[in-house]
Write an enzyme that holds these catalytic residues in place. Sequence first.
Site, PDB file in Angstrom:
ATOM      1  N   ASN A   1      -3.171   6.034  -0.985  1.00 48.28           N
ATOM      2  CA  ASN A   1      -2.970   6.143   0.464  1.00 48.28           C
ATOM      3  C   ASN A   1      -2.323   7.451   0.895  1.00 48.28           C
ATOM      4  O   ASN A   1      -2.467   7.868   2.032  1.00 48.28           O
ATOM      5  CB  ASN A   1      -2.191   4.934   0.971  1.00 48.28           C
TER       6      ASN A   1
ATOM      7  N   HIS B   1      -1.342  -2.738  -6.963  1.00 50.06           N
ATOM      8  CA  HIS B   1      -2.061  -2.381  -5.740  1.00 50.06           C
ATOM      9  C   HIS B   1      -3.566  -2.531  -5.936  1.00 50.06           C
ATOM     10  O   HIS B   1      -4.217  -1.674  -6.525  1.00 50.06           O
ATOM     11  CB  HIS B   1      -1.681  -0.934  -5.347  1.00 50.06           C
TER      12      HIS B   1
ATOM     13  N   GLU C   1      -3.877   0.100  -8.839  1.00 45.48           N
ATOM     14  CA  GLU C   1      -2.844   1.130  -9.016  1.00 45.48           C
ATOM     15  C   GLU C   1      -1.583   0.380  -9.455  1.00 45.48           C
ATOM     16  O   GLU C   1      -1.162  -0.564  -8.774  1.00 45.48           O
ATOM     17  CB  GLU C   1      -2.603   1.812  -7.653  1.00 45.48           C
TER      18      GLU C   1
ATOM     19  N   SER D   1       0.821  -1.217   0.000  1.00 46.18           N
ATOM     20  CA  SER D   1       0.000   0.000   0.000  1.00 46.18           C
ATOM     21  C   SER D   1       0.847   1.255   0.000  1.00 46.18           C
ATOM     22  O   SER D   1       0.350   2.338  -0.284  1.00 46.18           O
ATOM     23  CB  SER D   1      -0.853   0.050   1.274  1.00 46.18           C
TER      24      SER D   1
HETATM   25  P1  NAD Z   1      -3.577  -9.128   6.645  1.00 47.20           P
HETATM   26  O1  NAD Z   1      -2.960  -8.819   7.967  1.00 47.20           O
HETATM   27  O2  NAD Z   1      -5.035  -9.377   6.560  1.00 47.20           O
HETATM   28  O3  NAD Z   1      -2.844 -10.411   5.984  1.00 47.20           O
HETATM   29  C1  NAD Z   1      -1.459 -10.536   5.876  1.00 47.20           C
HETATM   30  C2  NAD Z   1      -1.152 -12.016   5.720  1.00 47.20           C
HETATM   31  O4  NAD Z   1       0.228 -12.178   5.394  1.00 47.20           O
HETATM   32  C3  NAD Z   1      -1.394 -12.847   6.998  1.00 47.20           C
HETATM   33  O5  NAD Z   1      -2.256 -13.909   6.673  1.00 47.20           O
HETATM   34  C4  NAD Z   1       0.002 -13.334   7.379  1.00 47.20           C
HETATM   35  O6  NAD Z   1      -0.024 -14.628   7.979  1.00 47.20           O
HETATM   36  C5  NAD Z   1       0.683 -13.371   6.020  1.00 47.20           C
HETATM   37  N1  NAD Z   1       2.133 -13.333   6.049  1.00 47.20           N
HETATM   38  C6  NAD Z   1       2.962 -12.574   6.805  1.00 47.20           C
HETATM   39  N2  NAD Z   1       4.251 -12.846   6.516  1.00 47.20           N
HETATM   40  C7  NAD Z   1       4.242 -13.813   5.556  1.00 47.20           C
HETATM   41  C8  NAD Z   1       5.253 -14.511   4.846  1.00 47.20           C
HETATM   42  N3  NAD Z   1       6.534 -14.278   5.072  1.00 47.20           N
HETATM   43  N4  NAD Z   1       4.883 -15.429   3.930  1.00 47.20           N
HETATM   44  C9  NAD Z   1       3.568 -15.674   3.695  1.00 47.20           C
HETATM   45  N5  NAD Z   1       2.563 -15.048   4.336  1.00 47.20           N
HETATM   46  C10 NAD Z   1       2.897 -14.119   5.252  1.00 47.20           C
HETATM   47  O7  NAD Z   1      -3.123  -7.943   5.685  1.00 47.20           O
HETATM   48  P2  NAD Z   1      -3.860  -7.401   4.366  1.00 47.20           P
HETATM   49  O8  NAD Z   1      -4.820  -6.354   4.761  1.00 47.20           O
HETATM   50  O9  NAD Z   1      -4.308  -8.561   3.538  1.00 47.20           O
HETATM   51  O10 NAD Z   1      -2.635  -6.660   3.669  1.00 47.20           O
HETATM   52  C11 NAD Z   1      -1.665  -7.367   2.903  1.00 47.20           C
HETATM   53  C12 NAD Z   1      -0.934  -6.395   2.017  1.00 47.20           C
HETATM   54  O11 NAD Z   1      -1.861  -5.721   1.168  1.00 47.20           O
HETATM   55  C13 NAD Z   1      -0.195  -5.283   2.787  1.00 47.20           C
HETATM   56  O12 NAD Z   1       0.972  -4.955   2.099  1.00 47.20           O
HETATM   57  C14 NAD Z   1      -1.205  -4.135   2.761  1.00 47.20           C
HETATM   58  O13 NAD Z   1      -0.600  -2.883   2.917  1.00 47.20           O
HETATM   59  C15 NAD Z   1      -1.772  -4.324   1.361  1.00 47.20           C
HETATM   60  N6  NAD Z   1      -3.119  -3.747   1.156  1.00 47.20           N
HETATM   61  C16 NAD Z   1      -4.081  -3.809   2.119  1.00 47.20           C
HETATM   62  C17 NAD Z   1      -5.352  -3.276   1.862  1.00 47.20           C
HETATM   63  C18 NAD Z   1      -6.468  -3.360   2.880  1.00 47.20           C
HETATM   64  O14 NAD Z   1      -7.502  -2.699   2.705  1.00 47.20           O
HETATM   65  N7  NAD Z   1      -6.340  -4.157   3.943  1.00 47.20           N
HETATM   66  C19 NAD Z   1      -5.620  -2.695   0.610  1.00 47.20           C
HETATM   67  C20 NAD Z   1      -4.615  -2.675  -0.369  1.00 47.20           C
HETATM   68  C21 NAD Z   1      -3.362  -3.204  -0.084  1.00 47.20           C
END
Ligand code: NAD
Length: 287
Positions: free
Chosen positions: A193, A143, A155, A121
Amino acid sequence: MSRPVKTIVVVGAGTMGSGIALTAAQCGLRAVQVDVSAAQLDKARGYHTKQFARLVEKQKMTADEAHAAASRLSYGADFAAVTDADCVVEAASENPDVKKKLFRAFAETFAADTLLATNTSSISITDIATAAGARASQVIGMHFFNPVPVMKLVEVIRGLATSDETVARTLDLARAMGKTPVPANDRAGFVSNRVLMPLINEAFYACMEGVATAEDIDQIMVLGCNFPMGPLRLADFIGLDVCHDIMMVLYRELGDAKFFPCPMLRQLVTSGRLGNKTNRGVFEYSR
Ligand code: NAD
């Protein structure tokens, strides 16, 4: 000419990864969902099953189509087992060290023409790409937005070393997944963001200072500014930990105090109230 993407590995099975894998499978790709946590993989599988049932119920898919899409999904703890991946989309925690470690491993694991995308993000694509060494030209920001099956935008962010071919393949993949790709440059938080997080942070300050209740802050922004969802509910939906981590990247990279997470947000994260995913954040949610 490089081959089109047919098999995608999605690393991280949380809010975003589970949505990306679902959408890929729905759009005819073979999707392998990977996570270090078995519990998260189970949760993603449960989410996929429920979503397919809902799509059939709403007549957006036939039962046969849902069955075929579900059979294109698989789950595992090790991405190295997927030797024929055309693309890997990293959707693990918003932490530069976690992401760089993964991209180092991707560069060693996947075939020379595998697309290496990150759903970060806010973290610099150029920085993440350094971990991929000689494969930096294949690293790109892809993204997606939450909830992935519904939100149309991707994005697309190229790092300093990203090749034109990588960009072209990413645009094709985004379109094949039913999305509209829009380019943004590699600055912390990109466009979405950079603009959204200060707004969410300010909503927390308004709440903390008692300018209005959380419900009323959201209602004012929905009714007065035509937002589809108030900023505090949106923060819960994104994940308060994810919002916090994004703000810290923006604060460190852009050096402006306005990005530093509000004490109320930090306190909720510390107490484990992370929003919808823990059923409690600013607001409470039933399962
Ligand atoms: P989340 O906390 O729901 O999930 C993250 C997952 O990654 C967890 O299941 C965790 O176990 C796993 N993980 C951590 N380290 C790992 C590794 N080394 N190998 C494999 N799996 C691993 O987070 P999210 O909201 O899904 O966000 C994930 C990414 O997407 C982040 O970079 C976040 O910034 C981005 N993002 C989030 C949103 C949102 O609205 N939540 C929107 C766009 C982008």
